[in-house]
Design a protein around this motif. Sequence first.
Motif, mmCIF file in Angstrom:
data_model
loop_
_atom_site.group_PDB
_atom_site.id
_atom_site.type_symbol
_atom_site.label_atom_id
_atom_site.label_comp_id
_atom_site.label_asym_id
_atom_site.label_seq_id
_atom_site.Cartn_x
_atom_site.Cartn_y
_atom_site.Cartn_z
ATOM 1 N N PRO A 1 -3.880 0.956 -1.536
ATOM 2 C CA PRO A 1 -3.177 2.383 -1.372
ATOM 3 C C PRO A 1 -3.812 3.822 -1.148
ATOM 4 C CG PRO A 1 -2.245 1.036 -3.132
ATOM 5 C CD PRO A 1 -3.885 0.433 -2.624
ATOM 6 N N LYS A 2 -5.056 3.767 -1.855
ATOM 7 C CA LYS A 2 -6.029 4.794 -1.616
ATOM 8 C C LYS A 2 -6.517 4.873 -0.243
ATOM 9 C CE LYS A 2 -7.407 5.130 -6.508
ATOM 10 N NZ LYS A 2 -8.561 4.984 -7.421
ATOM 11 N N HIS A 3 -6.931 3.934 0.413
ATOM 12 C CA HIS A 3 -7.619 3.834 1.658
ATOM 13 C C HIS A 3 -6.485 3.962 2.961
ATOM 14 C CE1 HIS A 3 -10.637 1.047 -0.603
ATOM 15 N NE2 HIS A 3 -11.240 2.457 -0.905
ATOM 16 N N LEU A 4 -5.345 3.441 2.682
ATOM 17 C CA LEU A 4 -4.233 3.666 3.650
ATOM 18 C C LEU A 4 -3.927 5.074 3.497
ATOM 19 C CD1 LEU A 4 -1.873 0.721 2.879
ATOM 20 C CD2 LEU A 4 -3.132 1.344 5.010
ATOM 21 N N HIS A 5 -3.677 6.015 2.173
ATOM 22 C CA HIS A 5 -3.501 7.158 2.261
ATOM 23 C C HIS A 5 -4.629 8.021 2.892
ATOM 24 C CE1 HIS A 5 -3.249 11.333 0.735
ATOM 25 N NE2 HIS A 5 -4.484 11.138 0.125
ATOM 26 N N SER A 6 -6.052 7.797 2.689
ATOM 27 C CA SER A 6 -6.811 8.346 3.635
ATOM 28 C C SER A 6 -6.651 8.227 5.046
ATOM 29 C CB SER A 6 -8.260 7.968 2.980
ATOM 30 O OG SER A 6 -9.385 8.702 3.474
ATOM 31 N N TRP A 7 -6.598 7.021 5.528
ATOM 32 C CA TRP A 7 -6.635 6.556 6.877
ATOM 33 C C TRP A 7 -5.276 7.335 7.460
ATOM 34 C CZ3 TRP A 7 -2.278 4.003 9.065
ATOM 35 C CH2 TRP A 7 -2.650 3.801 10.465
ATOM 36 N N LEU A 8 -4.097 7.420 7.053
ATOM 37 C CA LEU A 8 -2.905 8.083 7.526
ATOM 38 C C LEU A 8 -3.150 9.568 7.729
ATOM 39 C CD1 LEU A 8 -0.195 7.680 8.551
ATOM 40 C CD2 LEU A 8 0.591 7.995 6.458
ATOM 41 N N LYS A 9 -3.901 10.046 6.500
ATOM 42 C CA LYS A 9 -4.057 11.482 6.614
ATOM 43 C C LYS A 9 -4.864 11.831 7.698
ATOM 44 C CE LYS A 9 -4.684 15.496 3.630
ATOM 45 N NZ LYS A 9 -5.495 16.370 4.703
ATOM 46 N N SER A 10 -6.060 11.224 7.826
ATOM 47 C CA SER A 10 -7.129 11.597 8.707
ATOM 48 C C SER A 10 -6.566 11.496 9.964
ATOM 49 C CB SER A 10 -8.413 10.795 8.314
ATOM 50 O OG SER A 10 -8.217 9.467 8.507
ATOM 51 N N LEU A 11 -5.883 10.458 10.250
ATOM 52 C CA LEU A 11 -5.343 10.131 11.731
ATOM 53 C C LEU A 11 -4.518 11.488 12.167
ATOM 54 C CD1 LEU A 11 -5.034 8.379 14.133
ATOM 55 C CD2 LEU A 11 -3.233 6.967 12.870
#
Length: 992
Positions: free
Chosen positions: A563-573
Amino acid sequence: MNLFWINRVVVMGHRGPLQLSDLCKLYNEESVHTLCSVFEHEWEKQQNYNERLDLEEDSGRESLLVSRKTNTGCSLLYAIWVTFRPALVKVALLRLSTDIFSILVPLTLRWVILFCERQAVFDWAGHTHSLVVLGAVCCCAVSQHHFEKCSRIITANAQAVLAGFLYRKTLPFSHSSRQQSNTTQGTDIFREVENVTELVVTLACLWSTPLRVALCLGLLWRELGPGVLVGVALLLVLIPVNSAVEHKAKQLQRTQLIIRERSEQLIKEMLHKYQALKFLTWESWFHQRVTESRAGELEMLRILGYLTAFSMLNSICMPFLVGFSSIGVFVLVDDGNVLTPSQIFTSLCFFRLLRPPLLELPGLWRVLKQTQQSLCHLEKIFLRKDLGTTQFVTTKEELPSDGIQQPCDRCKDKHSHSDEKSDHYLSQKGSGKAFRLYLRAFGWHWVSVSSLVYLSVCAVSLAQDGVLSVWTGEAKEVQGLEGWRELRNSRLSAYALLGLLQAFFVCCAAYCLTCTSLRASHTLHSKLLSDVLHIPVHSQKTDMRRLLQAFTQDMQVIDEELPKHLHSWLKSLLDILSTITLISFIMPVFSLAICPLIILFLRIQSRFSSAHSHIRHMEANPAASLECVTQCVEALLSGPKHREVCLTHCLQALNQNLLVKYNKIHTESRAALWLDGIAGIVLFLVSLILLETEPDSGLVVLTLICAFNIKEALHRYPQAVSEISMDMLCMQNLCEIAQLEREAAWRNSYRPPNDWPQHGEVKFRNYDSEASSNGTPALRGINLTILKGEKIGVVSRGKTDTDGLVSSLFRSVEARSGAVLIDDVNIARMGLHDLRSCLQIISQVPVLFSGSLRANLDPFAQHTDTQVWLALELCHLKEHVRLLPAQLLHPVQRTSLAFSFGQRRLLCLARALLARVRIMLVEEALPCVDLETDDLVRQLIHTEFKDCTVLWLTQNPLTVMHTDRVLVLNKGQAVNFDAPSTLLQQGPLFIQ
C-alpha cells in the motif's frame, strides 16, 4: 568503478538476467580483505596507545584488554575514522557543496523572476540567466549524488569491515564459551554494526544541519522579515507532536509484532500437523482460529492506518500551513507589505529546504545515545583476547579447495527458492496477472474512488500555487490601500479555504488507502487460507516452506509495504502528469518537448530498472547473506581447520555482499543523475521559454514552482515502480499456490446414509493407487476383504507400505483403478469429509493442537462435558486432568510438559472414543512409550472398540500376534493375508 563498466552492467541487465560474474569488480583496495587489514592495523595501534597510557597512569594496573572497566566506544570510533579518513573528508566537502548549491538553485530561479519583471526586451542576458539556472541545477545534482554515493559506499565498507573483524574475533572461541558469553544474538550484533556505521557518516556531516538552517533562516528573514519566525515556530511546535505520533506508532508496531508472531505459530502448527488436521476433518476449526488471529492483525493495521492520515497531512499539508502562516503574518502586520513573485517563490523553496533538518534535529540526540551504546558493546567484543585466531587469507590460491562454498542445507533451500522467484520475476506476464489480482482484491470501485481522491489532492495543491501567482499578479494593478486590503483578504481567505480542502482530501486519501488495503489483505489471506486447506497432504509436504513464506513474509509485504508503494507511485505519477499539463497550458510551446522527454524518461527507467532489480535480487540472496554465514559459523565451529574454512567463507560472503552493494549504489546513483538531468532540462526549457514569451510575473512563479517540484516526483516514480515490481513477487507466489493441485471436494452431491457405516466391512477390489509425490509407494493389485469387527495386523518391511494403505483409505491419494468399498459403498463417490469423519487413526506420533484440552478432544462442542470426562476416565486420564489448574480448559502448548508421550497417545484414543467410528487404524507406538501405557491402549481398543474394525500398522510381526488376521505388504503388494499362526508356518517373509 568507471563509467564504462557501470553502463555495461546496465546494458547486460536490460538484455537478460545478471550473474555475479557480470558485475563490476572491486579494486584491490576496495576488497574486504584489504579494508579489514587496514582497520585491524589501526585498531591495534589504538589499543597499544591506550595500553601505554594506562601503564603510565597506574603501573600496577592490569592490561586494558583484560581489566578495563568501562568502554566509551571512542577507541573503536577513532579507528574507523582513521581507516576511512580520506573518504570521510571528501564526504564532508561534498555535503558542504551540496548545501551551497541547493540554496543557489532557488536563488538563480529568483533572478529569472526578477529579470522577467524588470527586463522589457529579451537579449543575451536572458540566455545567460537560463544557462546559469542549468549550470546551478547540474552542479547541485552532481554534488548531491556524489555525496550520497560516497556516503553509502563508506557505510557499506564500514559494515563489511566491522562484520569481518567481528567474525575474526568470535570464530576462535569454542562453542561453549560462545554460549556462556554475554553477547547478543547475531542479528542484534549486526544491527549494532549498522548503527555504528551510519553514525560515522552522520558525525562527519553533523555541522551541515545547523549551517543549512542558518542560511535558510537568513534568506527567509530577508524576504519575509519577522513573519518567518511564525513558520519556524510552527515547525518547532510540530516536532513533539511528530515524536508522540512516532512513539505511539512504535508501541502499536510492537503489539502488532506480538500478534503476528502468534499468528505465525498457528500457521506453522497448521502446516506441520497438516495430515492430522486433514484426517480429523478439522479444517473449519483451524480456519476459524486463523481467521480470528488474522482479525487481530488487521485491527492493529487499521489503527496504524489512522496514523497514516497524520503522516500524509504532515508531508502534504504541512508545507502549506508553514507558508500560509508566514505569508499571512507578513501581509497582515503591515499594509505596506505587498507580496512579490520573487518573495513567494523564494519563501516556498526555502521553507521546503528548512523543514527536513528541523524535523531531524530532535531525533539526533536519541540516535547518538543509542549508537554510543552500540559502540561500547562492539568495543567490548573487540577487546577480548584472541584464542588462537587465524590470520586473514591473503590470496585466492591459499583458500582451501573444499568446504568453502558449502552453505548449510537450509541456505541451499533458500537459494533455490530465491532463484525460482527470480525466474518468476522475469515473467512480466506473471507480474501483470499478480497486479490485476491485487487490484481485484482491492476492489475496482475503490480503485476509481482512490484515484479520484488523489487527483483532487494534486489539483488542490496546484490551485494553492495558482492563487499565490494570481495574487502577486493582481497586486501590481491595485490602486489604493483599500483595494489592496480587499484583494489581500479575499486571496488569503481563498488560500486558507484551499488549505482546508486539501486537508480534507488528504484525510479521504488516507481513509481510502487504509480501508482498501485492509480489504485487499483480508480477501487475499482468506483465499490463501482456503487454497492451502484444499491442498492434498502429499503436495503440502513438498511445498511447506513455500506455504509458510506465503502466510508470513509475503502477507507482511502485502499488508504493509505494497500500500505504501502504491501510494507513492500514484502520487508521483499524478504530480508528473499535472505538472506537465499545467506547464503546457501556460506555455503551449513546451508541449513540443513533452514527447522527447517522456521517451527519454521511460528509456532511462526501463534500462536501469531491469539491472537494478537483478542486483537487488542478488543482494537479497539468502545463500550469500550474513544470516547464512552466521548459520555456517555455528555449523562449522569445531576444530581449527573448520574455523579457518569458516572464516574464509565469511570473508568471501562479505566480499560478495560488498560487490553487490557497490554495483547497486553506482547503478542507483547513475539513474538518479540521469533523472536529475531530465529535471534540469525541464527547468532550463521553462526558464528559456519564460524569458522569450515575457508572460505575467505571477505565471512565471507558478510555472517555476511546478518545474522546480517535478524533480522529487521524477525520483519517486521509478523507485515506486521498482518496489511494486518486487512486491509483485509475493503476489505471484499467492497466484502459484492458487494453481496447485487440489484434493477432491469435501462434500459432493452423493451423501452416504446417516448411519453409514453400520458394520465397518472393508473391501479392496483390484485396487491400484496413484503414487504420491512424497515418496509413498503406490498400492498394486490389492484384492482382499476385511470383515466387520475384525482386528487386522498390517505388517511391512518399512513404514512406507503402511503409509500407502493409510493414504488409500483416507484418500490422500486417489485410486488409479479398482475400488475400495466400505459397507459396499465406493469411497471414491463421496466427499472427503463424509469419508474421513467415519475413520480414525492413532498415529505413531500423537498429535495435539494448541488450544484447550477440551478443544483437542471435541473442537466443535458436539459432546457434553460429562461425555468428555467419561472418555478421559476410560483412558485413565481423569484424575490427571482434574489436577490441572484449568482442567478441561487447560491450554495444550507445543512444548507443554503436562502430558507425557504416552498420555498424549491416550488423549488421541479418548478423541477416537468420542468420535465412535466403525473403522480405526492404529500405528505402533514409538519406543519412548512405556509398555504399561502401550498395553493399556491395546486393552482399551479390544474392550471399547470390540465392534470396530481395527487395523494395527507395524513393522514388528510380534506386536500383532493378538489380531484375527495379518496382512503382509511388500513394495505396495499384498504378499500374504491370513491368521498369524498360519503365516508363521508359511515362510520367513513374515518373520523378517
